[in-house]
Design a protein around this motif. Sequence first.
Motif, short mmCIF file in Angstrom:
data_model
loop_
_atom_site.label_atom_id
_atom_site.label_comp_id
_atom_site.label_asym_id
_atom_site.label_seq_id
_atom_site.Cartn_x
_atom_site.Cartn_y
_atom_site.Cartn_z
N GLN A 1 -4.08 -19.41 9.40
CA GLN A 1 -4.47 -18.69 8.60
C GLN A 1 -3.29 -17.64 7.98
N THR A 2 -3.39 -17.34 6.13
CA THR A 2 -2.50 -16.98 6.02
C THR A 2 -3.33 -16.00 5.06
N THR A 3 -2.86 -14.08 4.74
CA THR A 3 -3.43 -13.45 4.10
C THR A 3 -2.09 -11.87 3.78
N PRO A 4 -2.75 -11.71 2.91
CA PRO A 4 -1.39 -10.85 2.21
C PRO A 4 -1.07 -9.60 3.51
N LEU A 5 0.07 -9.17 2.83
CA LEU A 5 0.41 -8.38 4.18
C LEU A 5 1.03 -7.45 3.25
N GLY A 6 0.67 -6.03 3.37
CA GLY A 6 0.92 -4.78 2.35
C GLY A 6 1.17 -3.52 2.61
N GLN A 7 2.22 -2.81 2.00
CA GLN A 7 2.67 -1.83 2.03
C GLN A 7 2.56 -0.96 1.10
N SER A 8 2.83 0.63 1.65
CA SER A 8 2.25 1.49 1.12
C SER A 8 3.60 2.24 0.23
N PRO A 9 3.63 2.55 -0.86
CA PRO A 9 5.64 3.02 -2.22
C PRO A 9 5.75 3.95 -1.55
N ASN A 10 4.91 4.92 -0.66
CA ASN A 10 5.07 6.43 -0.41
C ASN A 10 5.75 6.33 0.83
N ILE A 11 4.70 5.39 1.53
CA ILE A 11 4.83 5.60 3.08
C ILE A 11 5.60 4.18 3.71
N PRO A 12 6.85 2.94 3.45
CA PRO A 12 6.53 1.82 4.08
C PRO A 12 6.13 1.79 5.36
N THR A 13 6.16 2.67 5.92
CA THR A 13 6.02 2.32 7.73
C THR A 13 5.27 1.44 7.76
N TYR A 14 3.72 1.58 7.40
CA TYR A 14 2.38 1.43 7.34
C TYR A 14 2.18 -0.10 7.26
N TYR A 15 1.76 -1.43 7.96
CA TYR A 15 1.32 -2.23 7.21
C TYR A 15 -0.45 -2.73 6.87
N TYR A 16 -0.66 -3.02 5.61
CA TYR A 16 -1.97 -3.05 5.48
C TYR A 16 -2.56 -4.34 5.44
N LEU A 17 -3.83 -4.72 5.19
CA LEU A 17 -5.04 -5.75 5.10
C LEU A 17 -5.51 -6.20 3.96
N SER A 18 -5.85 -6.84 3.28
CA SER A 18 -6.62 -7.10 2.38
C SER A 18 -7.90 -7.33 3.27
N SER B 1 -4.61 7.85 0.24
CA SER B 1 -5.55 7.24 1.76
C SER B 1 -6.17 6.35 1.96
N GLY B 2 -6.94 5.56 2.75
CA GLY B 2 -7.89 5.26 2.72
C GLY B 2 -7.58 3.84 3.00
N GLY B 3 -7.95 2.62 2.62
CA GLY B 3 -7.08 1.05 3.15
C GLY B 3 -7.27 0.61 4.47
N LEU B 4 -7.19 -0.22 4.91
CA LEU B 4 -7.00 -1.40 6.15
C LEU B 4 -5.49 -1.24 6.73
#
Length: 413
Positions: free
Chosen positions: A245-262, A287-290
């Motif tokens: 299965q696939t879901t979007p993988l996001g990154q913060s524009p300020n700190i691209p280090t971390y990978y976010y899930l929706s 702040s916030g997010g997963l």
Amino acid sequence: MARLLPLLLLLFLTVLLSRLPSPCASLPIRLNLTHINSKFSNISIEDRNLLAIKRGKLRLAFISSRLSTSLVDVQTNVQYSNQEYSADLAIGTPPVSVSVLLDTGSDLIWTKCEQGSAYNPSASSTYSPLSCGSTFCQNELTSCSDGSTCSFYSPYGSATVGGTMGAETFSFGGTNVPSLAFGCSNSEMGSATTISGLLGMGGGQLSLVSQLGSEKFSYCLTPYDSQSTSPLFLGSLANPDSSSQTTPLGQSPNIPTYYYLSLQGITVGSTKLSIPSSAFAISSDGSGGLIIDSGTSFTMLVPSAYDVLKQEFQSQMGLPVASGNTFDLCFSSPSDGSFQPPKLIFNFQGADMDLPKENYLVSDAGGSLLCLAILPSDQSLSLFGNFQQQNMHIVYDVQGGNLYFAPAQCANL
């Protein structure tokens, strides 16, 4: 016209070469990962869980403080011993074996270089110091104050690592990669003194993923109690399974280090929980997010989500609630071997992760308790931990901005 032909040909070749992939991007690389629990064979499972929870909470505090300037500065309370998996690789010519911690929540690759360490740059024919003009010396972790030496300083709460930046040949499972930028550490403080180095897999400039130009990487984590190593794939080996299965993988524009899930919701049994839509949203202050994180053991959810999950899970378990010293929600272990807990499903955008019970229930207190292996977050941030990722082949499609996942027997990959 004759004079223009060489210029036109040069222009054509320049455009063609600029579109070619990085020479390292297609390298098939496999590494075997070892869980930190293998180093704790002399302590009980309960104590291992306590250590894992402590590491996770300290890590959560550090990441939160880095993402949002409006949060209370808690970095002074953070220890560096917050990682979970290590990988063996080789550095230099002749190659020297080192063990480094894998971390999808960090960018820098570094290893100890001081006297007595396994790696000595002066003994390697392929080591070279990084110049001040290098693009890898133009970020928040590096500096060139004396105009000639590119140095780095990386704080991890109460632990710090510092030294000089260099370029060196790294060997990953027999695959040689020349001229990787890395930190050659000659100064560690705090609990950073207990480790040999780190392999940053985040989305920033200095990470292994970025330097290789890898469009994808993946891992498959064997269960905590397994003696088998876990595979890490980069390049052409990091392909999603046909059943993924696939879901979007996001990154913060300020700190691209971390990978976010929706994460859009959580289902217990057949009940979709009433969790506010703001629970996993990223705020304007960062702040916030997963964040999906290889360096955190147990998933931690913000109270607006965790409290609802706890209440519904307790209602559906049908077992007496019991006090535990390790986890927040525990039950008296069932005497009936046929007992089946309610399903736990994470409803990501476009994909549902139906967790096996081994990925959300853990035995504690000598087997007398059965506990929910999910914890409340004391920050505005949620982390999706590696315990919930066991026996899942997880592919980070960094270029395409997607995360693929599918159940797998990781020991067989």
